[in-house]
Design an enzyme around this catalytic site. Structure first.
Site, PDB file in Angstrom:
ATOM      1  N   HIS A   1     132.432  52.108 -25.386  1.00 13.75           N
ATOM      2  CA  HIS A   1     133.343  51.201 -24.688  1.00 13.75           C
ATOM      3  C   HIS A   1     132.830  49.770 -24.712  1.00 13.75           C
ATOM      4  O   HIS A   1     133.596  48.823 -24.524  1.00 13.75           O
ATOM      5  CB  HIS A   1     133.612  51.669 -23.251  1.00 13.75           C
ATOM      6  CG  HIS A   1     132.418  51.762 -22.370  1.00 13.75           C
ATOM      7  ND1 HIS A   1     131.685  52.911 -22.207  1.00 13.75           N
ATOM      8  CD2 HIS A   1     131.840  50.844 -21.566  1.00 13.75           C
ATOM      9  CE1 HIS A   1     130.710  52.695 -21.349  1.00 13.75           C
ATOM     10  NE2 HIS A   1     130.775  51.443 -20.943  1.00 13.75           N
TER      11      HIS A   1
ATOM     12  N   ASP B   1     131.473  58.414 -26.799  1.00 11.30           N
ATOM     13  CA  ASP B   1     131.414  57.047 -26.292  1.00 11.30           C
ATOM     14  C   ASP B   1     130.175  56.385 -26.888  1.00 11.30           C
ATOM     15  O   ASP B   1     129.128  56.296 -26.258  1.00 11.30           O
ATOM     16  CB  ASP B   1     131.336  57.067 -24.755  1.00 11.30           C
ATOM     17  CG  ASP B   1     131.390  55.671 -24.141  1.00 11.30           C
ATOM     18  OD1 ASP B   1     131.536  54.690 -24.895  1.00 11.30           O
ATOM     19  OD2 ASP B   1     131.272  55.569 -22.908  1.00 11.30           O
TER      20      ASP B   1
ATOM     21  N   GLY C   1     126.693  47.669 -15.610  1.00 10.92           N
ATOM     22  CA  GLY C   1     125.741  46.952 -16.438  1.00 10.92           C
ATOM     23  C   GLY C   1     124.758  47.885 -17.120  1.00 10.92           C
ATOM     24  O   GLY C   1     124.050  47.491 -18.038  1.00 10.92           O
TER      25      GLY C   1
ATOM     26  N   SER D   1     125.649  50.541 -18.791  1.00 10.58           N
ATOM     27  CA  SER D   1     126.321  51.203 -19.916  1.00 10.58           C
ATOM     28  C   SER D   1     125.568  51.039 -21.220  1.00 10.58           C
ATOM     29  O   SER D   1     125.137  49.944 -21.571  1.00 10.58           O
ATOM     30  CB  SER D   1     127.734  50.641 -20.103  1.00 10.58           C
ATOM     31  OG  SER D   1     128.639  51.260 -19.251  1.00 10.58           O
TER      32      SER D   1
ATOM     33  N   SER E   1     127.246  56.378 -20.302  1.00  8.78           N
ATOM     34  CA  SER E   1     128.674  56.180 -20.495  1.00  8.78           C
ATOM     35  C   SER E   1     129.323  55.686 -19.210  1.00  8.78           C
ATOM     36  O   SER E   1     129.887  54.602 -19.154  1.00  8.78           O
ATOM     37  CB  SER E   1     129.344  57.485 -20.942  1.00  8.78           C
ATOM     38  OG  SER E   1     130.747  57.328 -21.017  1.00  8.78           O
TER      39      SER E   1
END
Length: 480
Positions: free
Chosen positions: A217, A247, A334, A336, A352
């Protein structure tokens, strides 16, 4: 990471940082042997988590349809293998001889997968998730705080239709969301403003060029990424998958001469050497590093998880991601794309999303690294151990509690750390993510932190632009 001292950005975003773990993390050649020296099959063997994972993979092939999942009993240091009743005495004996603890269960893997398909068809609702839990031999269904009214009734009725022996449902106090961030912070400019994520692991792309993995993402949100909030781009997205079957993103460094060390920066001048990729095992202890909250640890609680995120582009849409790892390790906005790894230096996953925060806890989901490597054709990189890993000295011991005040994440400058050795096995509640200075992972104005979860500045949890998340509300979300 501190690239300002390294010519040509040879260290550019050190793969979420990684270096040697310490003697305690080294696997012994006889790790599969029972401690009492008894003959094979006399009793379940004492195993390390990594060895249990390897044995589980082997036994799944041996047991065939009789195999119904497995998990690691960390207290007993044993692999527990589920089998369904039937004419499988021979393979069960083989499993016991191999050193596993075998137990009979009701639900086969095929039955659990059928149940998951029913949930997908009838209960794909934003704020819901489900995963296979081998400890209970059921589907563990979770709903965040946004699932109410008709949506809640629809979910619970679907779960009920599967039967009490097939699935359970529970509430999460927060909201599922993606959590853009990671080991070292990376930044991009999108239509809505600045996006912040975390670097997962440095790798080599299939053409041999230096690259890194992060959340899909993040790669969908922006094409070019920098290692500082207002810096020039240093890497460009090559592949990105989100939502759907994963992802993950493969991002190539723009400078083909970039030396990207295969290590995770855990703060305080310490790194953890990443030596291989490994599949997750339910019950094993894992460590997560993120640019927002630093180092935290916990256990894997489920595999092959499906998460239904509220779409960030369509108010009425759902971003469904499958094949994820579920854990009880906390994460915040933050984080991710950040690194999930084991004490022995194995890359396991990339952050994720999830619900909750590092104060109240919650559920967090990770993209398996093995699947991302297979899909992108990349391999774990070793483009110069230590070169550009934030000018760090010393090796981290992830078996520490990470709650020590001068522990992981206590950084003065982005990855340019000073201080004592980090202990990733600590609880990462005191000092973790305590960052000051300018640079990747240590941002002033972009997630400037003075303690875990105590953040000031416009950044982690308080973002402007695409992917901005509100840390105050815990919900199923992505971490960018």
């Amino acid at each position: 990471m501190s690239h300002k001292r390294i010519p040509k950005r040879k260290a550019a975003i050190a793969a979420g940082g990684v270096v040697a773990l310490g003697a305690a993390a080294i696997l012994l050649p006889n790790a599969n042997a029972s401690q009492d020296g008894s003959s094979a099959g006399a009793a379940p063997k004492t195993l390390k988590a990594a060895d249990a994972s390897d044995l589980a993979a082997q036994l799944q092939n041996v047991l065939g349809q009789a195999f119904a999942g497995s998990y690691y009993d960390s207290a007993a240091q044993q692999l527990v293998v589920n089998v369904v009743p039937g004419d499988n005495n021979k393979v069960v004996v083989e499993a016991k001889k191999a050193g596993a603890k075998v137990r009979e269960v009701k639900n086969s893997l095929a039955a659990l997968k059928t149940g998951a398909q029913t949930l997908k068809a009838k209960a794909t609702i934003p704020g819901t998730a489900w995963a296979m839990d081998p400890k209970t031999n059921k589907l563990a269904v979770t709903a965040d705080s946004t699932v109410t009214g008709a949506a809640w009734n629809r979910l619970t009725s679907t779960v009920k239709s599967l039967g009490a022996d097939m699935a359970t449902v529970k509430r999460s106090s927060g909201t599922f969301k993606t959590l853009v961030s990671g080991g070292d912070a990376i930044f991009a400019q999108a239509q809505g403003g600045t996006v912040r994520c975390s670097l997962g692991f440095n790798v080599k792309a299939s053409d041999g060029s230096p690259a890194f993995l992060t959340a899909g993402h993040c790669g969908v949100a922006a094409k070019q990424w920098s290692d500082s909030q207002n810096g020039q781009p240093i890497a460009t997205v090559d592949q990105a998958t989100f939502p759907g079957a994963g992802d993950f993103s493969l991002v190539k460094y723009d400078d083909p001469n970039t030396q990207a060390a295969s290590e995770v920066n855990v703060g305080n001048g310490q790194t953890v050497q990443i030596t291989a990729a490994a599949d997750a095992t339910v019950g094993e202890t894992v460590f997560r590093m993120g640019s927002t909250t630093g180092l935290h640890n916990g256990q894997v609680t489920g595999l092959d998880a499906t998460v239904n995120f509220q779409s960030e582009t369509d108010p009425n849409g759902v971003d469904t991601v499958t094949g994820l790892i579920q854990t009880n390790v906390c994460a915040e906005a933050g984080d991710s794309g950040g690194s999930l790894f084991t004490q022995d230096g194995s890359a396991v996953g990339m952050t994720s999303g999830g619900s909750g925060d590092c104060t109240a806890g919650g559920e967090t989901f990770f993209q398996p690294v093995t699947a991302a490597l297979q899909a992108t054709g990349a391999t774990l990189g070793d483009g110069g151990a230590g070169a550009g890993a934030g000018d760090q000295s010393g090796s981290a011991d992830p078996s520490a509690s990470a709650s020590d005040g001068a522990g992981a994440g206590d950084q003065a400058g982005g990855g340019d750390a000073v201080g004592g050795g980090a202990d990733p096995s600590a609880s990462a509640t005191d000092g973790t993510g305590d960052q000051s200075g300018a640079g990747v992972g240590d941002q002033s104005g972009a997630g400037d932190q003075s303690g875990v979860g105590d953040q000031s500045g416009a950044g982690t949890g308080d973002q402007s632009g695409a992917g901005a998340q509100d840390n105050g509300s815990s919900s199923l979300s992505q971490t960018h």
